[in-house]
Design a protein around this motif. Structure first.
Motif, PDB file in Angstrom:
ATOM      1  N   GLY A  85      24.147 -32.935  17.021  1.00 31.55           N
ATOM      2  CA  GLY A  85      24.102 -33.801  16.012  1.00 31.55           C
ATOM      3  C   GLY A  85      26.206 -33.206  15.439  1.00 31.55           C
ATOM      4  N   GLU A  86      26.618 -32.094  15.939  1.00 29.76           N
ATOM      5  CA  GLU A  86      27.794 -31.866  15.689  1.00 29.76           C
ATOM      6  C   GLU A  86      28.900 -33.375  16.356  1.00 29.76           C
ATOM      7  OE1 GLU A  86      27.276 -26.886  16.312  1.00 29.76           O
ATOM      8  OE2 GLU A  86      26.788 -28.075  18.123  1.00 29.76           O
ATOM      9  N   ALA A  87      30.137 -33.191  15.138  1.00 36.09           N
ATOM     10  CA  ALA A  87      30.700 -34.162  15.909  1.00 36.09           C
ATOM     11  C   ALA A  87      32.368 -33.427  16.253  1.00 36.09           C
ATOM     12  CB  ALA A  87      30.964 -35.494  14.964  1.00 36.09           C
ATOM     13  N   LYS A  88      32.642 -34.565  16.776  1.00 33.09           N
ATOM     14  CA  LYS A  88      35.189 -33.681  17.172  1.00 33.09           C
ATOM     15  C   LYS A  88      35.505 -35.033  16.640  1.00 33.09           C
ATOM     16  CE  LYS A  88      34.752 -34.699  21.947  1.00 33.09           C
ATOM     17  NZ  LYS A  88      34.787 -34.172  23.439  1.00 33.09           N
ATOM     18  N   ALA A  89      36.200 -35.283  16.684  1.00 35.33           N
ATOM     19  CA  ALA A  89      37.768 -36.012  16.337  1.00 35.33           C
ATOM     20  C   ALA A  89      37.877 -36.630  17.799  1.00 35.33           C
ATOM     21  CB  ALA A  89      38.676 -36.222  14.810  1.00 35.33           C
ATOM     22  N   VAL A  90      38.508 -37.895  18.255  1.00 38.40           N
ATOM     23  CA  VAL A  90      39.262 -37.988  19.474  1.00 38.40           C
ATOM     24  C   VAL A  90      40.399 -39.638  19.018  1.00 38.40           C
ATOM     25  CG1 VAL A  90      39.214 -39.395  21.877  1.00 38.40           C
ATOM     26  CG2 VAL A  90      37.642 -36.829  20.684  1.00 38.40           C
ATOM     27  N   ILE A  91      41.760 -38.818  18.710  1.00 43.61           N
ATOM     28  CA  ILE A  91      42.370 -39.904  18.938  1.00 43.61           C
ATOM     29  C   ILE A  91      43.343 -39.785  20.355  1.00 43.61           C
ATOM     30  CG2 ILE A  91      45.024 -40.628  17.940  1.00 43.61           C
ATOM     31  CD1 ILE A  91      44.330 -38.234  15.712  1.00 43.61           C
ATOM     32  N   ASN A  92      43.016 -41.559  21.035  1.00 42.29           N
ATOM     33  CA  ASN A  92      43.357 -41.827  21.833  1.00 42.29           C
ATOM     34  C   ASN A  92      45.602 -42.259  22.302  1.00 42.29           C
ATOM     35  OD1 ASN A  92      40.653 -41.482  22.969  1.00 42.29           O
ATOM     36  ND2 ASN A  92      40.646 -43.158  21.993  1.00 42.29           N
ATOM     37  N   GLU A  93      46.044 -41.901  20.676  1.00 46.06           N
ATOM     38  CA  GLU A  93      47.387 -42.366  21.618  1.00 46.06           C
ATOM     39  C   GLU A  93      48.120 -41.666  21.055  1.00 46.06           C
ATOM     40  OE1 GLU A  93      48.552 -45.955  18.926  1.00 46.06           O
ATOM     41  OE2 GLU A  93      46.202 -45.963  18.533  1.00 46.06           O
ATOM     42  N   SER A  94      49.574 -41.438  20.405  1.00 49.67           N
ATOM     43  CA  SER A  94      50.394 -40.309  20.282  1.00 49.67           C
ATOM     44  C   SER A  94      50.208 -40.937  18.733  1.00 49.67           C
ATOM     45  CB  SER A  94      52.063 -40.653  21.112  1.00 49.67           C
ATOM     46  OG  SER A  94      52.758 -39.475  20.208  1.00 49.67           O
ATOM     47  N   VAL A  95      50.627 -39.816  18.235  1.00 47.11           N
ATOM     48  CA  VAL A  95      50.976 -39.818  16.481  1.00 47.11           C
ATOM     49  C   VAL A  95      52.268 -38.557  16.160  1.00 47.11           C
ATOM     50  CG1 VAL A  95      48.419 -40.015  16.192  1.00 47.11           C
ATOM     51  CG2 VAL A  95      49.150 -37.927  16.308  1.00 47.11           C
ATOM     52  N   ARG A  96      52.876 -38.065  17.239  1.00 46.32           N
ATOM     53  CA  ARG A  96      53.971 -37.808  16.509  1.00 46.32           C
ATOM     54  C   ARG A  96      55.375 -38.101  16.113  1.00 46.32           C
ATOM     55  NH1 ARG A  96      55.672 -33.223  18.719  1.00 46.32           N
ATOM     56  NH2 ARG A  96      53.842 -32.955  20.537  1.00 46.32           N
ATOM     57  N   GLY A  97      54.840 -37.606  14.315  1.00 45.94           N
ATOM     58  CA  GLY A  97      56.433 -38.179  13.845  1.00 45.94           C
ATOM     59  C   GLY A  97      56.019 -39.970  13.015  1.00 45.94           C
ATOM     60  N   THR A  98      54.641 -40.271  13.464  1.00 44.36           N
ATOM     61  CA  THR A  98      54.207 -41.248  12.128  1.00 44.36           C
ATOM     62  C   THR A  98      53.540 -40.576  11.140  1.00 44.36           C
ATOM     63  OG1 THR A  98      51.840 -41.123  13.517  1.00 44.36           O
ATOM     64  CG2 THR A  98      53.163 -42.418  14.535  1.00 44.36           C
ATOM     65  N   ASP A  99      53.401 -42.037  10.569  1.00 48.53           N
ATOM     66  CA  ASP A  99      52.228 -41.710   8.837  1.00 48.53           C
ATOM     67  C   ASP A  99      51.501 -42.426   8.522  1.00 48.53           C
ATOM     68  OD1 ASP A  99      52.733 -41.051   6.072  1.00 48.53           O
ATOM     69  OD2 ASP A  99      54.411 -43.295   5.408  1.00 48.53           O
ATOM     70  N   ILE A 100      50.342 -41.331   8.532  1.00 49.46           N
ATOM     71  CA  ILE A 100      49.320 -41.809   9.021  1.00 49.46           C
ATOM     72  C   ILE A 100      48.481 -42.221   7.920  1.00 49.46           C
ATOM     73  CG2 ILE A 100      47.028 -41.122   9.925  1.00 49.46           C
ATOM     74  CD1 ILE A 100      48.017 -39.927  12.054  1.00 49.46           C
ATOM     75  N   TYR A 101      48.104 -42.859   7.730  1.00 46.90           N
ATOM     76  CA  TYR A 101      46.811 -43.442   6.689  1.00 46.90           C
ATOM     77  C   TYR A 101      45.015 -43.500   7.130  1.00 46.90           C
ATOM     78  CZ  TYR A 101      50.788 -44.014   3.247  1.00 46.90           C
ATOM     79  OH  TYR A 101      52.312 -44.472   2.722  1.00 46.90           O
ATOM     80  N   VAL A 102      45.064 -42.797   6.514  1.00 42.22           N
ATOM     81  CA  VAL A 102      43.447 -42.002   6.935  1.00 42.22           C
ATOM     82  C   VAL A 102      42.528 -42.363   5.691  1.00 42.22           C
ATOM     83  CG1 VAL A 102      41.847 -40.748   8.179  1.00 42.22           C
ATOM     84  CG2 VAL A 102      43.908 -40.002   8.121  1.00 42.22           C
ATOM     85  N   MET A 103      41.492 -43.324   6.270  1.00 41.35           N
ATOM     86  CA  MET A 103      40.880 -44.242   5.372  1.00 41.35           C
ATOM     87  C   MET A 103      38.862 -43.623   5.626  1.00 41.35           C
ATOM     88  SD  MET A 103      42.830 -48.241   5.152  1.00 41.35           S
ATOM     89  CE  MET A 103      41.443 -48.615   3.958  1.00 41.35           C
ATOM     90  N   VAL A 104      38.677 -43.967   4.434  1.00 42.18           N
ATOM     91  CA  VAL A 104      37.477 -43.428   4.836  1.00 42.18           C
ATOM     92  C   VAL A 104      36.478 -43.773   3.523  1.00 42.18           C
ATOM     93  CG1 VAL A 104      38.015 -41.116   3.758  1.00 42.18           C
ATOM     94  CG2 VAL A 104      35.224 -41.698   5.201  1.00 42.18           C
ATOM     95  N   ASP A 105      35.194 -44.039   3.886  1.00 40.35           N
ATOM     96  CA  ASP A 105      34.396 -44.414   2.973  1.00 40.35           C
ATOM     97  C   ASP A 105      33.331 -43.841   2.608  1.00 40.35           C
ATOM     98  OD1 ASP A 105      32.545 -46.032   0.719  1.00 40.35           O
ATOM     99  OD2 ASP A 105      32.253 -47.656   1.296  1.00 40.35           O
ATOM    100  N   VAL A 106      33.504 -42.898   1.690  1.00 42.99           N
ATOM    101  CA  VAL A 106      32.179 -41.626   1.885  1.00 42.99           C
ATOM    102  C   VAL A 106      30.511 -42.418   1.114  1.00 42.99           C
ATOM    103  CG1 VAL A 106      33.879 -39.858   1.385  1.00 42.99           C
ATOM    104  CG2 VAL A 106      32.226 -40.765  -0.894  1.00 42.99           C
TER     105      VAL A 106
END
Length: 298
Positions: free
Chosen positions: A75-96
């Motif tokens: 049941g434990e989890a991890k986040a995996v990002i499959n591309e470079s995000v260096r120098g980017t402006d990231i908007y993380v969208m989540v519906d709790v």
């Protein structure tokens, strides 16, 4: 309509990336499509600026980040990002509040709770905050916003969650119609945008029922409790109609289901006879207050 004002008056902070969690993929897809159309609206101006480094990655086919949060058998989890995000402006969208997503724990099926969604949000932030130029969180329903104040020996969950995101390096938090926007006082040094959807609400309401007569003889705004009074006052003032409110009389001598039971709903306001009444609240959990208010008004 051209986008010249975008090019002439401001520069992009950094290349844009939208990290959509599983709970918010549909909304994120709509946002992505809108941005793609918007940024391609003025191709002539964009082509002239192609060599400007500030516009690197401005015009792409998709701004969605390739990321996911897989789970182990425990049941434990991890986040995996499959591309470079260096120098980017990231908007993380989540519906709790998306309860429809199941996962397996030791062979048993669970549904993701707000706590699970918030943990996945932190995993994504933790995976990209070290190299991204800026990390922003878009949370349509503010996590733990019902627990926004302390009235006895109890946890202050909303403030703790916001401080946790701020300490992780989040620069901005964007939400809609927070239960109490004053909770942003917990994080005074980072951005907190609370957008009120009053216009969209009224527009949809009158489009759904165009026969509503907007005057003091035919329409009245009702607040089901003290917490929704500001919303009701604002709407009544803009529509030029009367307002009434209920307050909950509770029995503080006992606790049932984690709260003091409501003894009665007392009404303050003028007569509602022959009027269309609009009951305004910020959220419905069990629906008990809304049903009791409607019964009293009837």
């Amino acid at each position: 309509m051209t986008n010249n004002f975008v090019f002439n008056d401001s520069l992009p902070v950094a290349p844009l990336k939208i990290a959509a969690l599983e709970s918010c993929k549909e909304l994120a897809g709509m946002v992505n499509d809108h941005i793609v159309r918007f940024r391609r609206n003025d191709m002539e101006e964009l082509m002239r600026r192609k060599e400007d480094l500030h516009y690197r990655g401005y015009d792409v086919d998709s701004y969605l980040l390739n990321c996911r949060c897989p789970r182990f058998g425990t049941g434990e989890a991890k986040a995996v990002i499959n591309e470079s995000v260096r120098g980017t402006d990231i908007y993380v969208m989540v519906d709790v509040m998306n309860y429809s997503i199941p996962y397996t724990v030791s062979g048993y099926t669970n549904h993701m709770s707000p706590d699970d969604h918030f943990q996945d949000l932190k995993r994504i932030v933790g995976a990209c905050v070290s190299t991204a130029h800026r990390v922003n969180v878009v949370m349509p329903f503010l996590y733990e916003s019902r627990q926004h104040k302390r009235s006895k020996r109890e946890s202050l969950d909303c403030a703790m969650a916001l401080e946790e995101l701020a300490n992780m390096g989040v620069d901005n938090i964007i939400t809609f119609d927070a239960h109490d926007p004053r909770v942003q006082n917990a994080i005074p040094l980072i951005g907190f945008d609370n957008f009120m959807p009053t216009y969209q609400f009224v527009k949809s309401l009158f489009a759904h029922d165009p026969h509503i007569e907007i005057d003091q003889e035919h329409l009245m705004i009702i607040s089901p409790d003290e917490g929704a009074m500001n919303r009701a006052v604002y709407l009544a003032n803009n529509l030029g109609v009367d307002m009434g409110m209920f307050y909950k009389r509770r029995d503080y001598s006992q606790v049932i289901g984690g709260r003091n039971p409501i003894v009665a709903h007392e009404f303050l306001g003028s007569s509602v006879e022959g009027k269309t009444v609009l009951i305004i609240d910020d959220m419905i959990s069990s629906g008990e207050s809304m049903l009791d208010t409607a019964k009293e008004l009837k």
